[in-house]
Design an enzyme around this catalytic site. Sequence first.
Site, mmCIF file in Angstrom:
data_model
loop_
_atom_site.group_PDB
_atom_site.id
_atom_site.type_symbol
_atom_site.label_atom_id
_atom_site.label_comp_id
_atom_site.label_asym_id
_atom_site.label_seq_id
_atom_site.Cartn_x
_atom_site.Cartn_y
_atom_site.Cartn_z
ATOM 1 N N GLY A 218 -2.229 -8.497 -4.185
ATOM 2 C CA GLY A 218 -2.208 -7.180 -4.861
ATOM 3 C C GLY A 218 -2.303 -5.898 -3.887
ATOM 4 O O GLY A 218 -2.118 -4.782 -4.703
ATOM 5 N N ASP A 219 -2.065 -6.052 -2.912
ATOM 6 C CA ASP A 219 -2.183 -4.896 -1.836
ATOM 7 C C ASP A 219 -1.341 -5.257 -0.659
ATOM 8 O O ASP A 219 -0.220 -5.873 -0.834
ATOM 9 C CB ASP A 219 -3.510 -4.252 -1.473
ATOM 10 C CG ASP A 219 -3.741 -2.825 -1.503
ATOM 11 O OD1 ASP A 219 -3.172 -2.297 -0.323
ATOM 12 O OD2 ASP A 219 -4.597 -2.221 -1.992
ATOM 13 N N GLY A 241 3.184 -7.495 -3.447
ATOM 14 C CA GLY A 241 2.041 -6.916 -2.677
ATOM 15 C C GLY A 241 2.655 -5.679 -2.433
ATOM 16 O O GLY A 241 3.492 -5.109 -3.136
ATOM 17 N N HIS A 242 2.153 -4.899 -1.589
ATOM 18 C CA HIS A 242 2.482 -3.522 -1.150
ATOM 19 C C HIS A 242 3.330 -3.252 0.087
ATOM 20 O O HIS A 242 3.420 -2.201 0.645
ATOM 21 C CB HIS A 242 1.175 -2.545 -1.140
ATOM 22 C CG HIS A 242 0.596 -2.306 -2.379
ATOM 23 N ND1 HIS A 242 -0.647 -1.409 -2.543
ATOM 24 C CD2 HIS A 242 0.716 -2.746 -3.755
ATOM 25 C CE1 HIS A 242 -0.987 -1.558 -3.758
ATOM 26 N NE2 HIS A 242 -0.096 -2.143 -4.745
ATOM 27 N N GLY A 243 3.977 -4.194 0.462
ATOM 28 C CA GLY A 243 4.488 -4.373 1.792
ATOM 29 C C GLY A 243 3.722 -4.687 3.287
ATOM 30 O O GLY A 243 2.443 -5.142 3.107
#
Length: 399
Positions: A218-219, A241-243
């Site tokens: 999730g991040d 995710g955030h990359g």
Amino acid sequence: MGLKLKNVLPVFVFLLLASTAKAQTVFDVTSAKYGGKPNSDITQALSKAWTDACASTSPSKLVVPKGTFKFLGTTFKGPCKAPIAFQLQGTLQAPADGNQLPKKDTWISFDHIDRLTISGGGTFDGQGAISWKQNDCHKNKNCKSIAINLRFNFITNSRIEYVTTKDSKNFHVNVLGCTNVAFHHFTVSAPKESINTDGIHIGRSTGISIIDSTIKTGDDCISIGDGTKNLNVTNVTCGPGHGISIGSLGRYPKEEPVSGITIKNCTLTDTQNGVRIKTWPASPAAGTASDIHFEDIIMVNVGNPILIDQEYCPWNQCTLKVPSKVKISNVSFKNIRGTSTTPLAVKLVCSKGLPCEKVELSDIDLKYTGNQGPLTSKCTNVKPTITRVTKPLSCATSA
């Protein structure tokens, strides 16, 4: 003679550990000596087995066999007297309630160990769903500590492979002060709604490699903090995710330089960002991030695929009027292709106080999948070298 350090380290770690894999003394947590049983708390049994294995003068192997075992958490401390293997075949399960953990910010930690191998096909299950709902650290600087699944502190010449970290309450893995550590065939698994669950966070470490691994969280799939040097990330799949992020940097005083970062042959799918470097404005001290290379990256429905953001200021916790003091230089984005969910597919916003230097864009082929306008790019306080990049992505109209 001409081999680079980052290419030698994974081979060195493999050969070193392979040479120590023979004649291991086995310490099985379910043996009569330790008494661990599936579906019960094995905190004491596992801690005792570790103590004995670590004290062994010959190579040792601690075994957690197949089955689900409840584990309150501990710090597995070194130094050990010989190479040590932690073979997790089953599932270690944390309490769902983080208040039951002995250390509120850590579930399992490995500290000051040389020649550690973690493998076995098992799972470290953090049972983080309750904590995600209670986590307000993304907006509250004074939030309560929430447990990280796995901490590796001052580990050297070691290998973590064929294991999974699942549903951590906070970051899945935190790597601090480590040297020559390889993550191979490593899996991170958590839903996209899991808050602040960075897959692998690395700081103040040298010679880390993450290869042939899958990260869903999730991040940030991988976040790279200050003091990281000679990092090799190859053939990693990321998403949700955030990359993959360098930073954020420049938030605290006395941060150490970041250098020698290679991200290659990776695929990002359904992530909020692609590959990015982020630094805070109004940095309390000067810093540097250099020799950073992103190459052969596939983007599948990714927001902000290529991003340098030196005005990173989440939740308005900073002063945008004061430029970042982190100097970014020698950065390349090569052979990056796929689809973007944002019309602004290339955004390079550098510090007006310390413009980026030696930034290269080459062989960039991104298509916008939405309907919010044409595909665009933006470059500020940087003059990138551009090769084989279509006009919409080449910062042709940027300052």
